[in-house]
Design a protein around this motif. Sequence first.
Motif, PDB file in Angstrom:
ATOM      1  N   THR A   1     -18.284   0.366  69.529  1.00 41.22           N
ATOM      2  CA  THR A   1     -16.904   0.100  69.956  1.00 41.22           C
ATOM      3  C   THR A   1     -16.089   1.373  70.114  1.00 41.22           C
ATOM      4  O   THR A   1     -16.364   2.393  69.455  1.00 41.22           O
ATOM      5  CB  THR A   1     -16.201  -0.812  68.916  1.00 41.22           C
ATOM      6  OG1 THR A   1     -14.789  -0.798  69.142  1.00 41.22           O
ATOM      7  CG2 THR A   1     -16.428  -0.331  67.492  1.00 41.22           C
ATOM      8  N   TYR A   3     -13.245  -1.619  60.276  1.00 35.34           N
ATOM      9  CA  TYR A   3     -14.079  -2.157  61.365  1.00 35.34           C
ATOM     10  C   TYR A   3     -14.746  -1.014  62.124  1.00 35.34           C
ATOM     11  O   TYR A   3     -15.971  -0.973  62.273  1.00 35.34           O
ATOM     12  CB  TYR A   3     -13.224  -3.019  62.305  1.00 35.34           C
ATOM     13  CG  TYR A   3     -13.884  -3.320  63.624  1.00 35.34           C
ATOM     14  CD1 TYR A   3     -15.067  -4.033  63.684  1.00 35.34           C
ATOM     15  CD2 TYR A   3     -13.325  -2.867  64.832  1.00 35.34           C
ATOM     16  CE1 TYR A   3     -15.677  -4.305  64.903  1.00 35.34           C
ATOM     17  CE2 TYR A   3     -13.920  -3.137  66.038  1.00 35.34           C
ATOM     18  CZ  TYR A   3     -15.106  -3.852  66.071  1.00 35.34           C
ATOM     19  OH  TYR A   3     -15.714  -4.113  67.274  1.00 35.34           O
ATOM     20  N   ASN A  54     -12.026  -2.490  76.017  1.00 28.30           N
ATOM     21  CA  ASN A  54     -11.501  -3.860  75.846  1.00 28.30           C
ATOM     22  C   ASN A  54     -12.165  -4.828  76.811  1.00 28.30           C
ATOM     23  O   ASN A  54     -11.985  -4.709  78.026  1.00 28.30           O
ATOM     24  CB  ASN A  54      -9.992  -3.855  76.034  1.00 28.30           C
ATOM     25  CG  ASN A  54      -9.303  -3.185  74.869  1.00 28.30           C
ATOM     26  OD1 ASN A  54      -9.557  -2.017  74.579  1.00 28.30           O
ATOM     27  ND2 ASN A  54      -8.454  -3.917  74.194  1.00 28.30           N
ATOM     28  N   HIS A 109      -6.748 -11.365  70.827  1.00 29.23           N
ATOM     29  CA  HIS A 109      -6.841 -10.530  72.032  1.00 29.23           C
ATOM     30  C   HIS A 109      -5.729 -10.829  73.037  1.00 29.23           C
ATOM     31  O   HIS A 109      -5.291 -11.973  73.184  1.00 29.23           O
ATOM     32  CB  HIS A 109      -8.213 -10.694  72.688  1.00 29.23           C
ATOM     33  CG  HIS A 109      -9.307 -10.068  71.882  1.00 29.23           C
ATOM     34  ND1 HIS A 109     -10.590 -10.550  71.841  1.00 29.23           N
ATOM     35  CD2 HIS A 109      -9.295  -8.993  71.064  1.00 29.23           C
ATOM     36  CE1 HIS A 109     -11.323  -9.797  71.039  1.00 29.23           C
ATOM     37  NE2 HIS A 109     -10.560  -8.834  70.558  1.00 29.23           N
ATOM     38  N   LEU A 110      -5.317  -9.767  73.713  1.00 28.23           N
ATOM     39  CA  LEU A 110      -4.132  -9.838  74.568  1.00 28.23           C
ATOM     40  C   LEU A 110      -4.254 -10.883  75.681  1.00 28.23           C
ATOM     41  O   LEU A 110      -3.378 -11.736  75.828  1.00 28.23           O
ATOM     42  CB  LEU A 110      -3.859  -8.447  75.175  1.00 28.23           C
ATOM     43  CG  LEU A 110      -2.664  -8.380  76.119  1.00 28.23           C
ATOM     44  CD1 LEU A 110      -1.369  -8.700  75.385  1.00 28.23           C
ATOM     45  CD2 LEU A 110      -2.573  -6.989  76.772  1.00 28.23           C
ATOM     46  N   GLN A 118       3.971 -11.952  72.755  1.00 28.11           N
ATOM     47  CA  GLN A 118       4.412 -10.924  71.820  1.00 28.11           C
ATOM     48  C   GLN A 118       3.879  -9.583  72.317  1.00 28.11           C
ATOM     49  O   GLN A 118       2.675  -9.427  72.550  1.00 28.11           O
ATOM     50  CB  GLN A 118       3.853 -11.210  70.439  1.00 28.11           C
ATOM     51  CG  GLN A 118       4.416 -12.486  69.835  1.00 28.11           C
ATOM     52  CD  GLN A 118       3.975 -12.632  68.395  1.00 28.11           C
ATOM     53  OE1 GLN A 118       2.787 -12.587  68.089  1.00 28.11           O
ATOM     54  NE2 GLN A 118       4.927 -12.799  67.511  1.00 28.11           N
ATOM     55  N   PHE A 142       3.340  -5.937  71.164  1.00 28.33           N
ATOM     56  CA  PHE A 142       3.314  -5.161  69.925  1.00 28.33           C
ATOM     57  C   PHE A 142       3.567  -3.681  70.202  1.00 28.33           C
ATOM     58  O   PHE A 142       2.648  -2.929  70.503  1.00 28.33           O
ATOM     59  CB  PHE A 142       1.968  -5.331  69.211  1.00 28.33           C
ATOM     60  CG  PHE A 142       1.675  -6.746  68.793  1.00 28.33           C
ATOM     61  CD1 PHE A 142       2.662  -7.537  68.206  1.00 28.33           C
ATOM     62  CD2 PHE A 142       0.415  -7.291  68.977  1.00 28.33           C
ATOM     63  CE1 PHE A 142       2.395  -8.844  67.816  1.00 28.33           C
ATOM     64  CE2 PHE A 142       0.139  -8.590  68.592  1.00 28.33           C
ATOM     65  CZ  PHE A 142       1.126  -9.371  68.011  1.00 28.33           C
ATOM     66  N   ALA A 179       1.293  -0.054  74.817  1.00 34.74           N
ATOM     67  CA  ALA A 179      -0.011   0.586  74.605  1.00 34.74           C
ATOM     68  C   ALA A 179      -0.932   0.427  75.819  1.00 34.74           C
ATOM     69  O   ALA A 179      -0.909  -0.602  76.504  1.00 34.74           O
ATOM     70  CB  ALA A 179      -0.674  -0.009  73.370  1.00 34.74           C
ATOM     71  N   ARG A 210      -4.745   0.257  77.388  1.00 41.46           N
ATOM     72  CA  ARG A 210      -6.142  -0.042  77.090  1.00 41.46           C
ATOM     73  C   ARG A 210      -6.947  -0.076  78.394  1.00 41.46           C
ATOM     74  O   ARG A 210      -6.405  -0.324  79.459  1.00 41.46           O
ATOM     75  CB  ARG A 210      -6.287  -1.398  76.387  1.00 41.46           C
ATOM     76  CG  ARG A 210      -5.687  -1.429  74.987  1.00 41.46           C
ATOM     77  CD  ARG A 210      -6.494  -0.586  73.999  1.00 41.46           C
ATOM     78  NE  ARG A 210      -5.946  -0.678  72.657  1.00 41.46           N
ATOM     79  CZ  ARG A 210      -4.961   0.081  72.181  1.00 41.46           C
ATOM     80  NH1 ARG A 210      -4.392   0.991  72.965  1.00 41.46           N
ATOM     81  NH2 ARG A 210      -4.535  -0.052  70.949  1.00 41.46           N
ATOM     82  N   ARG A 253       1.605  -3.108  66.104  1.00 39.95           N
ATOM     83  CA  ARG A 253       0.617  -3.709  65.211  1.00 39.95           C
ATOM     84  C   ARG A 253      -0.055  -2.559  64.467  1.00 39.95           C
ATOM     85  O   ARG A 253      -0.526  -1.613  65.113  1.00 39.95           O
ATOM     86  CB  ARG A 253      -0.400  -4.473  66.065  1.00 39.95           C
ATOM     87  CG  ARG A 253      -1.171  -5.533  65.352  1.00 39.95           C
ATOM     88  CD  ARG A 253      -1.936  -6.418  66.336  1.00 39.95           C
ATOM     89  NE  ARG A 253      -2.911  -5.687  67.136  1.00 39.95           N
ATOM     90  CZ  ARG A 253      -3.753  -6.262  67.989  1.00 39.95           C
ATOM     91  NH1 ARG A 253      -3.742  -7.565  68.148  1.00 39.95           N
ATOM     92  NH2 ARG A 253      -4.607  -5.547  68.685  1.00 39.95           N
ATOM     93  N   ASP A 299      -3.006   0.213  65.664  1.00 39.36           N
ATOM     94  CA  ASP A 299      -3.244   0.242  67.110  1.00 39.36           C
ATOM     95  C   ASP A 299      -2.990   1.631  67.686  1.00 39.36           C
ATOM     96  O   ASP A 299      -1.856   2.120  67.645  1.00 39.36           O
ATOM     97  CB  ASP A 299      -2.297  -0.735  67.826  1.00 39.36           C
ATOM     98  CG  ASP A 299      -2.836  -2.149  67.866  1.00 39.36           C
ATOM     99  OD1 ASP A 299      -3.991  -2.359  67.480  1.00 39.36           O
ATOM    100  OD2 ASP A 299      -2.081  -3.048  68.297  1.00 39.36           O
TER     101      ASP A 299
END
Length: 337
Positions: free
Chosen positions: A113, A137, A166, A183-184, A200, A202, A213, A215, A275, A278
């Motif tokens: 990841t 993680y 992602n 997940h978004l 929401q 974040f 953010a 990704r 969050r 992140d």
Amino acid sequence: MKLLVTGGAGYIGSVVTARLLEAGHEVTVLDDCSTGHRDNVPDGARFVPGGLDIAAAVLDPSYDGVLHFAAKSLVAESVRRPDLYWRANVGGTLDLLDAMRRHGVRRLVFSSTAATYGEPARMPITEDTPPLPTNPYGASKLAVDRMLEAEARAYDLAPVSLRYFNVAGAYLRHGERHDPETHLIPNLLAVAAGERPAAQVFGTDYPTRDGTAVRDYLHVVDLADAHVRALDVATPGHHLVCNLGTGHGSTVLEVIAAVQRVTGREVPVEECPRRPGDPPVLVASWERAAQELGWKPVRDLDTMVADAWAFRQGLVVPDRAGSAPHRASSGAGGSRR
Ligand SMILES: NC(=O)c1ccc[n+]([C@@H]2O[C@H](COP(=O)([O-])OP(=O)(O)OC[C@H]3O[C@@H](n4cnc5c(N)ncnc54)[C@H](O)[C@@H]3O)[C@@H](O)[C@H]2O)c1
Ligand SMILES: O=c1ccn([C@@H]2O[C@H](COP(=O)(O)OP(=O)(O)O[C@H]3O[C@H](CO)[C@@H](O)[C@H](O)[C@H]3O)[C@@H](O)[C@H]2O)c(=O)[nH]1
């Protein structure tokens, strides 16, 4: 090839299993259904219910390889309950590696990841970026990567670690069905469907082009196809690590715009604090995957959203290859710190 897929009842593992079957491989799925679903296992695959501790009883020397998706993968949960992550991700993989060694099965494709990198300042992230995970993680996945490196040398294992950024989208009857869903894109689609009042967001104070953010979203079918290719290049004694992304970053607000565009629905926004854990920007360099696997992503963000939306509506999602080929050299797509 005769293959074992751990975690094949989950989101990504089920799509990869479907693509492996299409490519003519024979697949056994081992899954304890802790976060997956029995009905996600594609027809044509053999299903064995159970955990990684029974891998030795499932494998035998006639297997050509293993694709290892089974893991716990929620960042916030890993911060609250790190013991669960070390046991499942590191301990579980040790059980699997012991079983492979016992039966002389060498080829392994592992779900690593972007979380192994932590918060690097330079984008896009190459595999040479020093890994500095910021949560248990990511640390547990990095520990496995290091185990694979050592076992390749010591026991001639043939491991490939694919570091996903992602993952999004759906294929056939396989999509995201997590509970809780963090997940978004599935969360935004729940708003578009009227099941949640607002999206929401974040963090709106990140040092990015719109404050949210960034990704690198990759279609799950593009991701799956890299796994099919990785099986062919796995080499005993050598640990190959490849990032998988598109090289293009999208902000949270850009993903919301894509959801509105694709669904034709309003997505009201609620601004929330960041969050914890992140990073501001994560964008992949996928040049190594292009070179080593002969792979390139060919499905764009709108296709990911459209396919996830179709899945949510209960439709069978077709393959829409070639929606937008990405260039290997494309930039980070977000301003940097
Ligand atoms: N979704 C992403 O964006 C993303 C990004 C990077 C890496 N990954 C990695 O990809 C893999 C698959 O992720 P996903 O989103 O499909 O998750 P998922 O939760 O949908 O799938 C994981 C599957 O593994 C099974 N499982 C978990 N622990 C097990 C165990 N000990 N024994 C047997 N089965 C077990 C679960 O029941 C589930 O079916 C994970 O390893 C994850 O860390 C995912
Ligand atoms: O309701 C939501 C959900 C997410 N986000 C934001 O959207 C971005 C993407 O979040 P999410 O979809 O939860 O994915 P990530 O937290 O980036 O983690 C995914 O991507 C990582 C690699 O980049 C993998 O390691 C993880 O397993 C995988 O879950 C992040 O900035 C979140 O803060 C929101 O603003 N609102």
